[in-house]
Design an enzyme around this catalytic site. Sequence first.
Site, PDB file in Angstrom:
ATOM      1  N   LYS A  13       0.826  -1.216   0.000  1.00 31.66           N
ATOM      2  CA  LYS A  13       0.000   0.000   0.000  1.00 31.66           C
ATOM      3  C   LYS A  13       0.860   1.266   0.000  1.00 31.66           C
ATOM      4  O   LYS A  13       0.618   2.181  -0.772  1.00 31.66           O
ATOM      5  CB  LYS A  13      -0.911   0.049   1.239  1.00 31.66           C
ATOM      6  CG  LYS A  13      -1.936  -1.065   1.325  1.00 31.66           C
ATOM      7  CD  LYS A  13      -2.927  -0.818   2.455  1.00 31.66           C
ATOM      8  CE  LYS A  13      -2.311  -0.784   3.840  1.00 31.66           C
ATOM      9  NZ  LYS A  13      -1.783  -2.080   4.321  1.00 31.66           N
ATOM     10  N   ARG A  88      -9.497   0.942   8.931  1.00 31.32           N
ATOM     11  CA  ARG A  88      -9.106  -0.427   9.274  1.00 31.32           C
ATOM     12  C   ARG A  88     -10.196  -1.149  10.049  1.00 31.32           C
ATOM     13  O   ARG A  88     -10.009  -2.306  10.423  1.00 31.32           O
ATOM     14  CB  ARG A  88      -7.847  -0.388  10.116  1.00 31.32           C
ATOM     15  CG  ARG A  88      -6.572  -0.695   9.323  1.00 31.32           C
ATOM     16  CD  ARG A  88      -5.447  -0.610  10.304  1.00 31.32           C
ATOM     17  NE  ARG A  88      -4.248  -1.301  10.019  1.00 31.32           N
ATOM     18  CZ  ARG A  88      -3.163  -0.737   9.485  1.00 31.32           C
ATOM     19  NH1 ARG A  88      -3.193   0.486   9.049  1.00 31.32           N
ATOM     20  NH2 ARG A  88      -2.059  -1.423   9.375  1.00 31.32           N
ATOM     21  N   ARG A 127      11.991  -5.733   4.931  1.00 33.01           N
ATOM     22  CA  ARG A 127      11.933  -4.340   4.460  1.00 33.01           C
ATOM     23  C   ARG A 127      12.638  -3.351   5.397  1.00 33.01           C
ATOM     24  O   ARG A 127      12.707  -3.550   6.600  1.00 33.01           O
ATOM     25  CB  ARG A 127      10.499  -3.923   4.165  1.00 33.01           C
ATOM     26  CG  ARG A 127       9.616  -3.776   5.362  1.00 33.01           C
ATOM     27  CD  ARG A 127       8.190  -3.460   4.902  1.00 33.01           C
ATOM     28  NE  ARG A 127       7.323  -3.297   6.053  1.00 33.01           N
ATOM     29  CZ  ARG A 127       6.042  -3.025   5.974  1.00 33.01           C
ATOM     30  NH1 ARG A 127       5.457  -2.911   4.796  1.00 33.01           N
ATOM     31  NH2 ARG A 127       5.317  -2.891   7.059  1.00 33.01           N
ATOM     32  N   ARG A 161      11.335  -1.050  10.951  1.00 28.96           N
ATOM     33  CA  ARG A 161      10.251  -0.767  11.882  1.00 28.96           C
ATOM     34  C   ARG A 161      10.236  -1.760  13.036  1.00 28.96           C
ATOM     35  O   ARG A 161      10.441  -2.947  12.837  1.00 28.96           O
ATOM     36  CB  ARG A 161       8.906  -0.825  11.142  1.00 28.96           C
ATOM     37  CG  ARG A 161       8.649   0.420  10.346  1.00 28.96           C
ATOM     38  CD  ARG A 161       7.450   0.294   9.457  1.00 28.96           C
ATOM     39  NE  ARG A 161       6.275  -0.275  10.113  1.00 28.96           N
ATOM     40  CZ  ARG A 161       5.083  -0.311   9.541  1.00 28.96           C
ATOM     41  NH1 ARG A 161       4.912   0.173   8.317  1.00 28.96           N
ATOM     42  NH2 ARG A 161       4.053  -0.832  10.157  1.00 28.96           N
ATOM     43  N   ARG A 172      -0.387  -8.657  13.397  1.00 30.22           N
ATOM     44  CA  ARG A 172      -0.956  -7.641  12.504  1.00 30.22           C
ATOM     45  C   ARG A 172      -1.824  -8.294  11.425  1.00 30.22           C
ATOM     46  O   ARG A 172      -2.859  -7.753  11.034  1.00 30.22           O
ATOM     47  CB  ARG A 172       0.171  -6.810  11.879  1.00 30.22           C
ATOM     48  CG  ARG A 172       0.828  -5.896  12.926  1.00 30.22           C
ATOM     49  CD  ARG A 172       2.160  -5.365  12.476  1.00 30.22           C
ATOM     50  NE  ARG A 172       2.058  -4.524  11.308  1.00 30.22           N
ATOM     51  CZ  ARG A 172       3.079  -4.286  10.485  1.00 30.22           C
ATOM     52  NH1 ARG A 172       4.258  -4.852  10.691  1.00 30.22           N
ATOM     53  NH2 ARG A 172       2.915  -3.504   9.462  1.00 30.22           N
TER      54      ARG A 172
END
Length: 219
Positions: A13, A88, A127, A161, A172
């Site tokens: 996203k 969400r 990432r 992160r 998550r």
Amino acid sequence: MNMVLLGPPGGGKGTQAKRIEERYGLKQLSTGDMLRAAVAAGTETGRKAKAVMDAGKLVSDDIIIAMIGERLGAADCKAGVIFDGFPRTVAQAEALDRLLAERKLSLDSVIELKVDEEALVRRIAGRFSCKRCGAGYHDEFQRPKAAGVCDACGSTEFLRRDDDKPETVRARLEAYRRQTAPILPYYQGKGLLTQVDGMAPIDDVTRAIATLLDKALRR
Ligand code: AMP
């Protein structure tokens, strides 16, 4: 034009929102980025959100809705917004409708990036981003051209992160399945939902999104 990019964490996203932002002159509003900025600044919202984010759970609807409400009035949102990571929950989706209606605006398109869950854990675990300019990279799929140097700004400092650890990623994904997936029928019922194969190469995903947005613009 106002649009929502939906999809599980790690679904691409953020990457796609940045590309659409440039191409259509829209403003990306990422509630995750806003919360991370609040955590870094040590605000009250940041303090409340930190533990929830580290556990991979969802921050309360009240906090999120207030944050978006404040932001929507800003001048940089006038040309339109890409909502990234918001809504969400169904309550957030309903609140977004209200916030837009109050400003005589509407939602033009909701695009779901469809991705395979196993691939997500791999994508998220690898990432990282440039500490200075935020450009996104990946250990496996998108390394900087020169190792350790940001392609975009030349910085040599990168961030990972806190909530990209595998155990948090699983929490998550669970939050996505339980709380966010029910938004899909909500938008389907309004005739706004379309889907894009998020497993395709990044440029192909961008092209598919652009085709859908061009169609939405012509409506
Ligand atoms: P993201 O960067 O979108 O993956 O968001 C990172 C974390 O911030 C999520 O795992 C949640 O804890 C929190 N968060 C971001 N957006 C929302 C939202 N719309 N509602 C609730 N929590 C959110």
